[in-house]
Design a protein around this motif. Structure first.
Motif, mmCIF file in Angstrom:
data_model
loop_
_atom_site.group_PDB
_atom_site.id
_atom_site.type_symbol
_atom_site.label_atom_id
_atom_site.label_comp_id
_atom_site.label_asym_id
_atom_site.label_seq_id
_atom_site.Cartn_x
_atom_site.Cartn_y
_atom_site.Cartn_z
ATOM 1 N N GLN A 190 0.825 -1.206 0.000
ATOM 2 C CA GLN A 190 0.000 0.000 0.000
ATOM 3 C C GLN A 190 0.863 1.261 0.000
ATOM 4 N N GLU A 191 1.967 1.229 0.766
ATOM 5 C CA GLU A 191 2.876 2.374 0.766
ATOM 6 C C GLU A 191 3.482 2.588 -0.620
ATOM 7 N N MET A 192 3.855 1.512 -1.278
ATOM 8 C CA MET A 192 4.435 1.634 -2.615
ATOM 9 C C MET A 192 3.413 2.154 -3.609
ATOM 10 N N GLN A 193 2.188 1.708 -3.515
ATOM 11 C CA GLN A 193 1.155 2.194 -4.428
ATOM 12 C C GLN A 193 0.940 3.689 -4.265
ATOM 13 N N GLN B 289 4.911 5.761 10.921
ATOM 14 C CA GLN B 289 3.734 5.079 11.461
ATOM 15 C C GLN B 289 3.557 3.702 10.834
ATOM 16 N N THR B 290 3.815 3.598 9.533
ATOM 17 C CA THR B 290 3.714 2.301 8.862
ATOM 18 C C THR B 290 4.762 1.328 9.395
ATOM 19 N N ILE B 291 5.973 1.815 9.614
ATOM 20 C CA ILE B 291 7.037 0.958 10.149
ATOM 21 C C ILE B 291 6.664 0.450 11.543
ATOM 22 N N ILE B 292 6.180 1.346 12.391
ATOM 23 C CA ILE B 292 5.786 0.941 13.745
ATOM 24 C C ILE B 292 4.639 -0.058 13.685
ATOM 25 N N LEU B 293 3.704 0.154 12.767
ATOM 26 C CA LEU B 293 2.574 -0.764 12.611
ATOM 27 C C LEU B 293 3.044 -2.164 12.241
ATOM 28 N N MET B 294 4.115 -2.260 11.458
ATOM 29 C CA MET B 294 4.635 -3.570 11.073
ATOM 30 C C MET B 294 5.409 -4.230 12.205
ATOM 31 N N LEU B 295 6.045 -3.437 13.048
ATOM 32 C CA LEU B 295 6.926 -3.991 14.077
ATOM 33 C C LEU B 295 6.226 -4.273 15.401
ATOM 34 N N MET B 296 5.154 -3.564 15.688
ATOM 35 C CA MET B 296 4.643 -3.568 17.063
ATOM 36 C C MET B 296 4.073 -4.913 17.494
ATOM 37 N N GLU C 164 -7.017 2.784 13.348
ATOM 38 C CA GLU C 164 -7.293 3.912 12.462
ATOM 39 C C GLU C 164 -6.430 3.865 11.199
ATOM 40 N N ARG C 165 -6.098 2.644 10.775
ATOM 41 C CA ARG C 165 -5.250 2.465 9.596
ATOM 42 C C ARG C 165 -5.869 3.108 8.350
ATOM 43 N N ALA C 166 -7.144 2.881 8.136
ATOM 44 C CA ALA C 166 -7.817 3.441 6.961
ATOM 45 C C ALA C 166 -7.768 4.967 6.976
ATOM 46 N N TYR C 167 -7.932 5.540 8.173
ATOM 47 C CA TYR C 167 -7.889 7.001 8.289
ATOM 48 C C TYR C 167 -6.503 7.533 7.925
ATOM 49 N N ARG D 223 -2.726 10.152 4.353
ATOM 50 C CA ARG D 223 -1.469 10.113 3.592
ATOM 51 C C ARG D 223 -1.714 10.534 2.138
ATOM 52 N N LYS D 224 -2.793 10.038 1.556
ATOM 53 C CA LYS D 224 -3.116 10.403 0.180
ATOM 54 C C LYS D 224 -3.408 11.902 0.069
ATOM 55 N N GLU D 225 -4.177 12.416 1.032
ATOM 56 C CA GLU D 225 -4.500 13.836 1.011
ATOM 57 C C GLU D 225 -3.244 14.678 1.214
ATOM 58 N N SER D 226 -2.327 14.204 2.082
ATOM 59 C CA SER D 226 -1.065 14.904 2.306
ATOM 60 C C SER D 226 -0.230 14.943 1.033
#
Length: 695
Positions: free
Chosen positions: A253-256, A545-552, A630-633, A638-641
């Motif tokens: 998703q990050e790559m997309q 945030q994505t990195i922490i989500l993968m590691l936590m 709140e991943r979807a949020y 991120r897209k809006e940013s």
């Protein structure tokens, strides 16, 4: 006798033809034998075609590397391509030579056309050749960016295949090995390297080495997650899904999002670099059109004012072109390139005299100025050493000073040249002079030049002395007193210009001012880079945030490991995070508190506060539970940013990109037409008024 010879000849030819047929039949029978067939098959397997593009590019690479001018571009290409083509020298050389060849196939014919078209106009030819340098930079950069983007898009399909392979074998390294068999894909070479890292005797050390050469952060994340999963095992989340596959999905998703961001940036900036450089091509056409339509403008375009505006346009075009590339630059390979080459700054710094000069000017280590410049380099993510920065500043200052002196000299020369070469007549507001009028005007100019040469350098010459000399000359033997007086006034005006055109003290002062501006230019560019990087702050924190989500949710992962991962992928906030990692052993809470004080971005401060809570109070997964819920949020945010980032960069890019074009038509065409036209009309009205009074 001749008939017998002809008969024998025909029989000989027939016999030779029969022997060829018999030999062909015998060879074909032998070719059917199994051993011969096997040998032919082996030969076909190793035999190369008479023409091979790969071999051609390898030979061209060896030629390019020996040519000084092309060697610079080739090494620059290598530094980016060898990151993508990891440890594959053959493909790196092939792609480097191919890209450079394609660029040369465009530039070389264009160079011949420019030389033939502008061989009589040195200024125009120089401008067009400078434009070619800009063009080759743009072409090469665009081709490498395409390869980089191609690798990123291949990773989408690669991770999708990894998911299927992992379902079958349930082993990380085996899944990677199965998917990495396609040697034609760039991502397959990266997968091979990651597989070798995972099965090595010391995977942790090899992984650290791979982090230094990975072409983008997403492959780093994939390699790191694969290593952790292989070491600590996979887990199931509350829905029974594989945590490893879920992390792969997060990276995908990050790559997309990144691919969409790059595509939009490429679309916004696809022609701005060319638009910023193109005005150089229109300087001479605009000048020729203005002079052909309004002959009175030649006094501006062929004189000192025209050269000043042309010089300013060239400087503005160069600055805008550099800034456009800085604003648009989004290539991950650029961020990861190391200064492994030996740049010209390093070679120059090794010279004893240059080293003494640089060390004398450069602030001493430990001083406030040294720390300020060092921090500036770090904040701008520059890989240059402080010594190289000061070499750039000194060289640019000296070059700017010398060029300024040369330009001032040219201004004086052109002013004198204009006096001696331009037809002397009263200019009309529209159109050009007829051929007859032009010849008459040139005869007047030649007559004036005779007296200019006679009194050149004599600053105390009076108009009366000039009139006396004119009366006894062959040019004004039959002229009336009024004609002599009128021409004497014109000659005196010209003589003042000729005698006044010499290098003056304030021009030297201006050259020193321009040298100072050149000396400060590298610092201002670093400040501009910092400003551009600040636009990416939100994007980098969201990647954290994505990195922490993968590691936590991975067992045995603690706050220190998370900080090490954040340091690995940080760009803007790398320095404070590195400082925190180094101080972590002395006190976790205190190190995080210092990190919180070093940064001012609120979203990162919230992450730091959650890490502080995870140090002493609650588990990591509880400290960051809102990231999961709140991943979807966060994805939508991120897209809006990214949309806002692209919009802001687009506005800045368009403002910079169109500046040279606007200055060309406004400052070089419209303003001179209006100003000189008004002055000419004023002079004409004054002349008419004086004539009416005389009547």
């Amino acid at each position: 006798m001749s008939n017998d010879i002809m008969l024998y000849g025909l029989l000989g030819v027939a016999g030779l033809f029969l022997m060829v047929i018999i030999a062909y039949i015998v060879i074909m029978k032998r070719m059917n034998h199994s051993d011969v067939k096997q040998a032919m098959a082996l030969k076909a397997g190793v035999e190369t075609k008479s023409f091979s593009a790969d071999i051609l590019y390898q030979k061209l690479y060896m030629i390019y590397i020996k040519i000084p001018g092309l060697k610079r571009y080739l090494i620059k290409l290598r530094r980016r391509l060898e990151i993508i083509n990891i440890e594959d020298e053959y493909i790196t050389r092939k792609q480097s030579a191919k890209i450079l060849t394609n660029a040369l196939l465009i530039i070389i014919p264009l160079t011949f056309v420019i030389i033939m078209f502008a061989k009589n106009n040195t200024l125009l030819m120089s401008i067009l050749l400078i434009f070619e340098i800009f063009m080759i930079e743009t072409i090469i950069g665009g081709m490498v960016d395409k390869i980089d983007n191609k690798l990123l898009k291949q990773q989408i399909d690669f991770f999708s295949e990894i998911r299927h392979a992992y379902h079958e074998c349930n082993m990380v390294e085996e899944a990677i090995y199965q998917v990495s068999q396609d040697d034609e894909l760039e991502v397959s070479r990266q997968a091979d390297k990651i597989y070798e890292v995972l099965i090595s005797d010391d995977p942790e050390a090899e992984l650290e080495k791979y982090y230094d050469i990975a072409p983008n952060s997403y492959l780093k994340e994939f390699a790191g997650i694969s290593y952790l999963t292989r070491e600590f095992g996979d887990r199931k989340d509350q829905n029974g899904a594989s945590l490893y596959l879920k992390n792969l999905n997060n990276i995908t998703q990050e790559m997309q999002i990144e691919i969409l961001k790059r595509d939009k940036l490429d679309y916004v900036f696809q022609s701005l670099s060319v638009i910023a450089a193109v005005p150089m091509l229109f300087i001479e056409p605009v000048k020729n059109w203005a002079v052909s339509q309004f002959s009175f403008t030649s006094q501006f375009y062929d004189g000192k004012g025209g050269l000043i505006v042309q010089t300013l346009l060239l400087i503005l075009t160069f600055v805008c072109y550099v800034l456009i590339r800085k604003v648009k630059d989004n290539s991950s390979t650029n961020a990861n390139m190391k200064n492994t080459e030996n740049p010209w700054q390093a070679k120059l710094y090794r010279n004893k005299l240059v080293k003494k000069l640089v060390n004398f000017i450069m602030p001493k280590r430990g001083t406030k100025d040294h720390r300020k410049i060092t921090r500036l380099l770090k904040d701008a993510a520059s890989k240059a050493k402080i010594e190289w920065l000061y070499v750039n500043r000194i060289v640019l200052a000296v070059a700017t000073c010398l060029i300024s002196i040369f330009v001032f000299y040219q201004l004086h020369r052109i002013s004198v040249q204009y006096i001696y070469e331009q037809p002397t007549t009263d200019y009309n507001l529209l159109g050009q002079m007829s051929e007859t009028d032009e010849k008459k005007a040139m005869r007047t100019t030649q007559a004036h030049n005779y007296f200019l040469n006679m009194f050149k350098g004599k600053t105390d010459t009076t108009q009366k002395q000039l009139e006396n000399a004119m009366r006894y000359s062959k040019y004004y033997e039959t002229a009336t007193d009024d004609e002599i007086t009128t021409n004497a006034e014109t000659i005196m005006t010209k003589l003042k210009v000729v005698n006044g055109e010499y290098f003056q003290w304030f021009e030297m002062l201006l050259s020193l001012v321009f040298a100072f501006l050149g000396y400060m230019a590298p610092i201002w560019i670093l400040m501009f880079q910092i400003r551009m990087r600040q636009l990416d702050m939100e994007d980098e924190v969201m990647q954290f945030q994505t990195i922490i989500l993968m590691l936590m949710k991975i067992e045995r992962v603690n706050v220190e490991i998370i900080l090490e991962w954040l340091e690995r992928y940080a760009n803007i906030f790398k320095e404070p995070i590195t400082k925190c990692v180094n101080n972590y052993e002395a006190g976790a809470w205190e190190a995080l508190e210092e990190l919180k004080n070093d940064v001012s971005y609120m979203q990162l401060i919230r992450i730091i506060e959650s890490l502080q809570a995870a140090v002493e109070k609650i588990p990591i997964k509880d400290a960051f539970d809102e990231l999961d819920t709140e991943r979807a949020y966060y994805q939508e945010k991120r897209k809006e940013s990214n949309e806002r980032l692209i919009s802001r960069k687009g506005r800045i890019g368009k403002l910079i990109g169109f500046a040279p074009m606007v200055c060309l038509f406004v400052g070089y065409l419209i303003v001179p037409l209006v100003v000189i036209g008004m002055l000419s009309m004023t002079s004409a009205f004054d002349a008419m008024s004086q004539a009416s009074k005389a009547m």
